[in-house]
Scaffold this motif. Structure first.
Motif, PDB file in Angstrom:
ATOM      1  N   GLN A   1      21.924  33.312  25.125  1.00  0.00           N
ATOM      2  CA  GLN A   1      20.477  33.121  25.056  1.00  0.00           C
ATOM      3  C   GLN A   1      19.764  34.468  24.960  1.00  0.00           C
ATOM      4  N   GLY A   2      20.243  35.428  25.758  1.00  0.00           N
ATOM      5  CA  GLY A   2      19.659  36.763  25.704  1.00  0.00           C
ATOM      6  C   GLY A   2      19.796  37.377  24.324  1.00  0.00           C
ATOM      7  N   ASP A   3      20.966  37.198  23.707  1.00  0.00           N
ATOM      8  CA  ASP A   3      21.188  37.721  22.355  1.00  0.00           C
ATOM      9  C   ASP A   3      20.217  37.081  21.365  1.00  0.00           C
ATOM     10  N   LEU A   4      20.013  35.771  21.512  1.00  0.00           N
ATOM     11  CA  LEU A   4      19.105  35.061  20.620  1.00  0.00           C
ATOM     12  C   LEU A   4      17.677  35.580  20.772  1.00  0.00           C
ATOM     13  N   LEU A   5      17.255  35.770  22.017  1.00  0.00           N
ATOM     14  CA  LEU A   5      15.912  36.288  22.288  1.00  0.00           C
ATOM     15  C   LEU A   5      15.754  37.702  21.750  1.00  0.00           C
TER      16      LEU A   5
ATOM     17  N   GLY B   1      17.380  38.996  19.234  1.00  0.00           N
ATOM     18  CA  GLY B   1      17.294  38.900  17.783  1.00  0.00           C
ATOM     19  C   GLY B   1      15.923  38.468  17.307  1.00  0.00           C
ATOM     20  N   ARG B   2      15.201  37.726  18.147  1.00  0.00           N
ATOM     21  CA  ARG B   2      13.848  37.284  17.804  1.00  0.00           C
ATOM     22  C   ARG B   2      12.784  38.279  18.258  1.00  0.00           C
ATOM     23  N   LYS B   3      13.220  39.421  18.738  1.00  0.00           N
ATOM     24  CA  LYS B   3      12.342  40.509  19.195  1.00  0.00           C
ATOM     25  C   LYS B   3      11.539  40.129  20.436  1.00  0.00           C
ATOM     26  N   LYS B   4      12.056  39.180  21.209  1.00  0.00           N
ATOM     27  CA  LYS B   4      11.443  38.826  22.490  1.00  0.00           C
ATOM     28  C   LYS B   4      12.159  39.633  23.577  1.00  0.00           C
ATOM     29  N   TYR B   5      11.819  40.919  23.613  1.00  0.00           N
ATOM     30  CA  TYR B   5      12.592  41.857  24.421  1.00  0.00           C
ATOM     31  C   TYR B   5      12.470  41.600  25.915  1.00  0.00           C
ATOM     32  N   ALA B   6      11.256  41.294  26.383  1.00  0.00           N
ATOM     33  CA  ALA B   6      11.075  41.044  27.814  1.00  0.00           C
ATOM     34  C   ALA B   6      11.898  39.843  28.271  1.00  0.00           C
ATOM     35  N   GLU B   7      11.889  38.787  27.442  1.00  0.00           N
ATOM     36  CA  GLU B   7      12.651  37.587  27.795  1.00  0.00           C
ATOM     37  C   GLU B   7      14.155  37.854  27.740  1.00  0.00           C
ATOM     38  N   ALA B   8      14.586  38.654  26.775  1.00  0.00           N
ATOM     39  CA  ALA B   8      16.004  39.004  26.686  1.00  0.00           C
ATOM     40  C   ALA B   8      16.431  39.803  27.906  1.00  0.00           C
ATOM     41  N   ILE B   9      15.599  40.740  28.312  1.00  0.00           N
ATOM     42  CA  ILE B   9      15.902  41.551  29.503  1.00  0.00           C
ATOM     43  C   ILE B   9      16.023  40.644  30.722  1.00  0.00           C
ATOM     44  N   GLN B  10      15.140  39.675  30.816  1.00  0.00           N
ATOM     45  CA  GLN B  10      15.180  38.738  31.942  1.00  0.00           C
ATOM     46  C   GLN B  10      16.478  37.926  31.934  1.00  0.00           C
ATOM     47  N   ALA B  11      16.902  37.492  30.756  1.00  0.00           N
ATOM     48  CA  ALA B  11      18.136  36.714  30.660  1.00  0.00           C
ATOM     49  C   ALA B  11      19.339  37.547  31.114  1.00  0.00           C
ATOM     50  N   TYR B  12      19.429  38.774  30.618  1.00  0.00           N
ATOM     51  CA  TYR B  12      20.549  39.632  31.015  1.00  0.00           C
ATOM     52  C   TYR B  12      20.487  39.956  32.504  1.00  0.00           C
TER      53      TYR B  12
ATOM     54  N   PRO C   1      38.856  41.243  33.440  1.00  0.00           N
ATOM     55  CA  PRO C   1      37.869  40.196  33.237  1.00  0.00           C
ATOM     56  C   PRO C   1      37.002  40.002  34.472  1.00  0.00           C
ATOM     57  N   VAL C   2      35.743  39.669  34.251  1.00  0.00           N
ATOM     58  CA  VAL C   2      34.819  39.418  35.352  1.00  0.00           C
ATOM     59  C   VAL C   2      34.697  37.925  35.560  1.00  0.00           C
ATOM     60  N   GLU C   3      34.807  37.497  36.816  1.00  0.00           N
ATOM     61  CA  GLU C   3      34.613  36.087  37.118  1.00  0.00           C
ATOM     62  C   GLU C   3      33.160  35.725  36.806  1.00  0.00           C
ATOM     63  N   GLU C   4      32.954  34.624  36.135  1.00  0.00           N
ATOM     64  CA  GLU C   4      31.615  34.250  35.716  1.00  0.00           C
ATOM     65  C   GLU C   4      31.226  32.902  36.342  1.00  0.00           C
ATOM     66  N   PRO C   5      30.621  32.931  37.531  1.00  0.00           N
ATOM     67  CA  PRO C   5      30.172  31.696  38.161  1.00  0.00           C
ATOM     68  C   PRO C   5      28.952  31.146  37.450  1.00  0.00           C
ATOM     69  N   PRO C   6      28.631  29.871  37.656  1.00  0.00           N
ATOM     70  CA  PRO C   6      27.445  29.297  37.018  1.00  0.00           C
ATOM     71  C   PRO C   6      26.177  29.922  37.567  1.00  0.00           C
ATOM     72  N   THR C   7      25.126  29.942  36.755  1.00  0.00           N
ATOM     73  CA  THR C   7      23.841  30.480  37.192  1.00  0.00           C
ATOM     74  C   THR C   7      22.728  29.653  36.588  1.00  0.00           C
ATOM     75  N   GLU C   8      21.526  29.819  37.083  1.00  0.00           N
ATOM     76  CA  GLU C   8      20.385  29.092  36.533  1.00  0.00           C
ATOM     77  C   GLU C   8      20.080  29.601  35.126  1.00  0.00           C
ATOM     78  N   GLY C   9      19.911  28.725  34.182  1.00  0.00           N
ATOM     79  CA  GLY C   9      19.550  29.121  32.824  1.00  0.00           C
ATOM     80  C   GLY C   9      18.105  29.565  32.767  1.00  0.00           C
TER      81      GLY C   9
ATOM     82  N   GLU D   1      26.488  28.378  32.180  1.00  0.00           N
ATOM     83  CA  GLU D   1      27.483  29.393  32.419  1.00  0.00           C
ATOM     84  C   GLU D   1      26.927  30.745  31.984  1.00  0.00           C
ATOM     85  N   LEU D   2      27.438  31.784  32.588  1.00  0.00           N
ATOM     86  CA  LEU D   2      26.921  33.121  32.274  1.00  0.00           C
ATOM     87  C   LEU D   2      27.067  33.467  30.803  1.00  0.00           C
TER      88      LEU D   2
END
Length: 222
Positions: free
Chosen positions: A75-79, A81-92, A53-61, A68-69
């Motif tokens: 959020q990235g998955d949601l983006l 799914g909505r075909k907002k690929y650039a935003e999803a890439i940014q989230a990940y 398991p990877v430790e998941e510290p808090p991060t800016e949303g 939380e990560l």
């Protein structure tokens, strides 16, 4: 027009150039981008692959505030799914920044890159995921598919061999290997046609055969 100016062998060579250009442009990756196998992996998908398991510290949303990560991944998955690929890439990417050893974040971002038709970036993320976990079945499969889409037969075979060694009955991997075999046979057949023809133009029968072989290659790399 090329086909009216030069018969047989030249026309077939033009087809070969078109193939190379298509692969280089990443056109062949559309199968990976549209298939169910290319969907962003969930934590459950990679749970059995992760070394630990990877430790998941808090991060800016991505929309502000502390998250939380796992929430940022969602959020990235949601983006995605909505075909907002650039935003999803940014989230990940925000997850990777705070948890650089998170295999699943690289897998998910790779899937987003595939959707955005950024094949080289997607491949690099899969490379990194496999550095973190060399036995990741999901990363091996995705990278094999991307390598096949670029007609990197040897690289794709290496990934599939590793995957099938870990899970011999993996159905998708077996299908992928079958596609690779078709590509190899078709490429060898085309080479043989030109070898036999030598400096002469291909005759009508050989030209028709070469078209069929090229069709097989296009089918299994697109």
């Amino acid at each position: 027009r090329v086909e009216t100016m030069a018969p047989g062998k030249v026309w077939a060579k033009v087809l070969a150039v078109v193939m190379v250009v298509s692969w280089a442009a990443g056109c062949a990756c559309q199968e990976c981008a549209s298939s169910d196998d290319a969907a962003a992996p969930t934590p459950q998908d990679t749970a059995t692959d992760a070394a630990k398991p990877v430790e998941e510290p808090p991060t800016e949303g991505v929309e502000g505030g502390k998250l939380e990560l796992r929430e940022v991944l969602a959020q990235g998955d949601l983006l995605l799914g909505r075909k907002k690929y650039a935003e999803a890439i940014q989230a990940y990417a925000s997850v990777i920044k705070d948890a650089p050893s998170s295999e699943i974040a690289y897998l998910k971002r790779s899937a987003a890159y595939v959707k955005a038709k950024k094949v080289d970036d997607a491949t690099r993320d899969l490379d990194r995921a496999l550095e973190l976990n060399p036995k990741s079945k999901q990363a091996l499969l995705k990278r094999a598919q991307l390598r096949r889409s670029k007609c990197d037969v040897e690289g794709a075979r290496s990934d599939l061999d590793a995957l099938l060694a870990a899970k011999p009955g993996h159905k998708t991997a077996l299908k992928e290997r079958s596609k690779l075999e078709t590509i190899e046979v078709s490429l060898a057949a085309v080479n043989k046609l030109f070898e036999v023809a030598g400096d002469a133009d291909l005759d009508a029968q050989a030209l028709e055969m070469s078209k069929q072989y090229f069709d097989n290659i296009f089918r299994d790399t697109s």
